[in-house]
Each structure stands twice: as C-alpha cells, then as structure tokens.
Design an enzyme around this catalytic site. Structure first.
Site, PDB file in Angstrom:
ATOM      1  N   ASP A 369      16.589   7.603   3.167  1.00  0.00           N
ATOM      2  CA  ASP A 369      16.199   6.266   2.713  1.00  0.00           C
ATOM      3  C   ASP A 369      16.378   5.286   3.869  1.00  0.00           C
ATOM      4  O   ASP A 369      17.440   5.265   4.520  1.00  0.00           O
ATOM      5  CB  ASP A 369      17.057   5.827   1.522  1.00  0.00           C
ATOM      6  CG  ASP A 369      16.562   4.514   0.939  1.00  0.00           C
ATOM      7  OD1 ASP A 369      15.578   4.539   0.193  1.00  0.00           O
ATOM      8  OD2 ASP A 369      17.148   3.470   1.248  1.00  0.00           O
ATOM      9  N   GLU A 413      10.319   3.930   0.439  1.00  0.00           N
ATOM     10  CA  GLU A 413      10.829   4.263   1.758  1.00  0.00           C
ATOM     11  C   GLU A 413      11.682   5.525   1.751  1.00  0.00           C
ATOM     12  O   GLU A 413      12.419   5.779   2.706  1.00  0.00           O
ATOM     13  CB  GLU A 413      11.633   3.081   2.330  1.00  0.00           C
ATOM     14  CG  GLU A 413      12.905   2.726   1.578  1.00  0.00           C
ATOM     15  CD  GLU A 413      12.668   1.721   0.459  1.00  0.00           C
ATOM     16  OE1 GLU A 413      13.635   1.081   0.034  1.00  0.00           O
ATOM     17  OE2 GLU A 413      11.518   1.577   0.010  1.00  0.00           O
TER      18      GLU A 413
END
Length: 496
Positions: A369, A413
């Site tokens: 992440d 993301e």
C-alpha cells in the site's frame, strides 16, 4: 408444342439486374462519402492532438523556466547580494542556461533596474533593464506571478527572445528588483520543424494580445516576431490567406500563460489521397455496372453474391474472434498500471492454492500500500498520482521471476504479489527488495515525512497449504500484516 415465353421472369431478371446495379452504385457512392468524412474527422483529431501537445510543450517550457527563477530567487534570498554570493549565483545561472536549451539568458536586477548578475557573466556595471516594459510592470504591481513580455531581441546577441520575469521583494514586501529569464524563440522554431503540416498548413505560437512568436506556415519556413490585430485573433490569423479555400484548424490556450498554439491543415491536402481513391472507385463502379449489365445472368450473379457473402462472413467471424481475444486480454489486465487486475488475481490464486495443496507447499502473499497516497494526489494531482502508480507497478512487476508469481493491482493504491512455493523468510526478503527498489525511485512526496514515495508491506504466509485453505484466508493474513506495518509507522514490513 412451343412453350410460351414468360415475360414476368424476363422482367424480373431485368428488374433484378437494375436493382443490383443501383445498389452497387449507392454502396460505392456512400462508401466514397463516408471515407471522406472519416478523412476529415481524422485530420480534425490530428490538429486537435497536435495543438494540445504543442500547448503542453510550451506550458512545460515556460514552467521549467519559472521553476529555475524561483530556485535562484530562493538562493538569492538565502545568500544575500554580496559580491561572493552574486558570483556564485552567476555561475549557477550560466549552468542553467547551458543545460536548458530553451533558455537564452538569465538576469537579476536591483530595484533601480541595474544588473546584479547575468548568466553570460558579462560585466554588470552600466547594464540596466529599467527602460523595459517588464521592469515597469513589476515596479508598479505587487503580484509575484510571472510576467511574459515580447517578442524582443537580446541586446547582446540580437537573438529573438520572449521574456519571463518575476518580482523580487525585500523582507517588508517592498520592491527590490526583478529576475528575468529569456526564452529563445529559435528553440520553438527548431521544435516545430519536426512537424509536417503540409505545403498549405499552418502552425503558430502567439500571445493572446496578438503578437506572433513563431509562425510555421505554408512552406514550412518559420517567421518570428510578427504581430496582428488582437481582436478575433484565431479567425484573423487563419483568414489572412494562410490556407485557401478550406482548412481544418485547432487552437489551444496555455493554462497559466497568455499564449496559445494554433494548428491548421489544408482540407485539399488532407483529401488528396481520398480524391484519387474516389476516382478509382467511381471508375471501378462504372466498369462493374457495365459488366453486370452485359453479363447479368441470374446464376452468375447468385454465385458472385454467395461468394461475396461467404467472404464477408468469414472476415467478420475472424474480426469478431480477434475482438473477443482482445477483450479477454483487456478483461484480465489493469488499464492504468498494466498489472493483472483483481479478476485475474482472484482466478489465479484459486488455481495456485489448489496446486500447492496437492503437494502441501508453502504459499505467500505480499500486500503493498502506497504510504500517504491521498496526500500525494492532493499535492501533485491525480495525473501525477497515476504516473506514480505506473512506476511502482513496473518495479513490482520486475519481481515476477518464477512461473506462478503474479503481481496484480488489488484496488486503489494497493498491489498484491502472489508467491507460490515461497516460505516466510523468502517472502519477507522479496518484500524488503520491493520496498528498497521503490525507495530508490526517489519519487518526491512532500506529504510523506521522509520526502519520497514509500510503501508498506504485509506478508501473509501459509507454511503448508491443504485443501481447507482458501484465498480469503491468505488475503486476510496479508491484510492484517499490512495493518500492523501501517501502525508501526509505515515504510516497513510486517508478517503474519
């Protein structure tokens, strides 16, 4: 006994032949008209894309010069204006002019317009810019925004330039001089020479007030520094005989500077190939109708129609199959990053877990992440955010070193790396390598405490997969580990 003629069949045959001829004529004429429209549409797209791309190029060119001035002004503010500091700034200015081909020169003046430093490292005493328009503008305006003026000629080299200037303030906000960057218009001329707009096309860079900066038109020759009436500027430019009688044009204005780019193509040149093809098709149509009329036997026409129909059907079948393959590939790939998408990941992890269960092999999953990615988007914009994800994805994809390894975009993301037959130790080592490679990208990230883009990693591990292990189990372990890594301060790895 003679069998009487059947006028209805003869009439039907004549009607049929006439119908076939009419249909052929309409089909060819419609195709000729349609291809003409497509040619014009393609040219419209080309001019639009070209003007947009050239406007972005000009925007980036001016923005880069503006950034150089901002950096030099910060150094000037920090180091002061003593002779040693000014000499250092002059050296930096000279380096910037050498490195950036669009820069013709850089100058710093005091509040009276006298030169303090210049990139050419000429003697500053006796040189002044106080009689310039831009100096008067900054002297009377408190705005710190860049001001564009020109075109004019460099007093030392006579090069045609465009000036970008910024006001320098004292600590109390009072006027203390200006910073000037001279943009060499020959830089744009040389760049525009790479574009072919035809013999009757036109490509222009101009200011919104009507001053022409670069005029690349007609024979491809460049004319610089002209002017025209500022009212109805786009129409004025293209109506003064650049392209006659028809034109396809597009104009794009720069977002942050009073400048626009105009591109035009001659419709006659765009359609030149189409005219040749249209003549050929019309002649072919005449020949075909003559042949059908002369040899319009029903059987021959039926055979020809059947062959044509079968050929077209086969082509369409191949085309549909090709489209299906393309759609299937697109359905398994993330459009932004080029990695496998969530659907592909969901299918592959089921297959790999089943294979690992048969041999009771270990199975690892890394979940990544991007740290403070919302802050990155807020600071640099979503386009920069997309580019950031592409670079990270390319780095992660490079870790797919074995058959079965798979990097996929999990969402937003988040990126996952599936590692079949990989134990905890090796999975953590791979995660550490990924984090290090991403840090080495050195992507600026002002919203991240360490100043560059980093990622956090959660490693989920099944030491020996059996039939009861599901994708949700390993995903949950990786997700939990990622949460721990974020809680530990990000830019680190946790494993479960």
């Amino acid at each position: 006994m003679l069998i009487p003629e059947r006028p209805s069949i003869i009439l039907l045959a004549k009607v049929f032949v006439a119908s076939v001829c009419f249909i052929l004529m309409m089909a060819v004429l419609w195709n000729v008209w349609w291809t003409r429209q497509e040619k014009l549409k393609e040219a419209t797209v080309v001019t639009f894309n070209m003007s947009r791309a050239l406007a972005q190029h000009a925007e980036d060119t001016f923005k880069e010069a503006n950034s150089v001035m901002i950096s030099l002004m910060e150094i000037l503010d920090h180091d002061g204006k003593d002779p040693v500091a000014l000499a250092r700034i002059e050296r930096l200015m000279a380096v910037q002019v050498r490195e950036l081909s669009q820069l013709n020169g850089l100058i710093i003046t005091d509040k009276n317009g006298d030169w303090l430093a210049n990139s050419a490292q000429l003697p500053n005493p006796g040189r002044s810019s106080k009689d310039s328009t831009y100096f008067s503008y900054h002297q009377s305006h408190e705005s710190l925004r860049a001001y564009i003026d020109g075109p004019t000629r460099n007093r030392e080299t006579s090069d045609l330039i465009l000036t970008i200037s910024k006001r320098i303030n004292q600590a109390d906000g009072s006027f203390d001089g200006i910073m000037i960057a001279a943009i060499d218009l020959q830089y744009f001329s040389a760049f525009y020479n790479n574009f072919d707009v035809g013999n009757d096309g036109a490509l222009m860079l101009a200011m919104n007030n009507g001053r022409v900066l670069v005029d690349h038109a007609i024979t491809g020759k460049n004319r610089q520094g002209g002017s025209m009436e500022p009212n109805h500027i786009a129409q004025t430019y293209f109506e003064i005989g650049q392209i006659e009688p028809a034109k396809i044009e597009s104009i794009h204005y720069l977002n942050n500077y009073p400048i626009f780019v105009a591109v035009a193509l001659s419709a006659d040149e765009v359609l030149a190939d189409w005219i040749t093809a249209a003549i050929f098709h019309v002649l072919a149509l005449i020949v075909l109708i003559s042949l059908v009329t002369a040899f319009g036997m029903k059987l021959t026409k039926e055979i020809r129609l059947r062959v044509d129909a079968e050929t077209k059907a086969n082509e369409e079948k191949l085309h549909i199959e090709s489209l299906n393959r393309m759609l299937n590939d697109l359905a398994m790939q993330d459009e932004l990053t080029g990695l496998a998408n969530r659907r592909c990941f969901n299918e592959e992890i089921i297959k790999e877990l089943r294979r690992a269960a048969r041999k009771h092999e270990p199975f690892s999953l890394i979940m990544l992440d991007v740290d403070h990615f919302k802050g990155y988007n807020d600071t640099y914009g979503h386009l920069a955010g997309d580019e950031c994800l592409r670079k990270i994805a390319a780095t992660v994809r490079s870790m797919e070193s074995r058959q079965g390894d798979l990097a996929a975009r999990y969402g937003g993301e988040e990126i996952v790396v599936m590692l079949p037959n990989c134990d905890r130790k090796n999975a953590i080592a791979i995660a550490e390598t990924i984090l290090q490679k991403i840090r080495l990208l050195a992507i600026s990230h002002a919203a991240n405490p360490i100043g560059i883009v980093t990622v956090s990693a959660g490693v989920g591990v099944l030491e020996s997969v059996d039939q009861s292990d599901s994708p949700n189990k390993i995903i949950a372990k990786a997700d939990k580990a990622l949460y721990i890594a974020k809680s530990d301060g990000r830019n680190c790895i946790a494993a479960c």
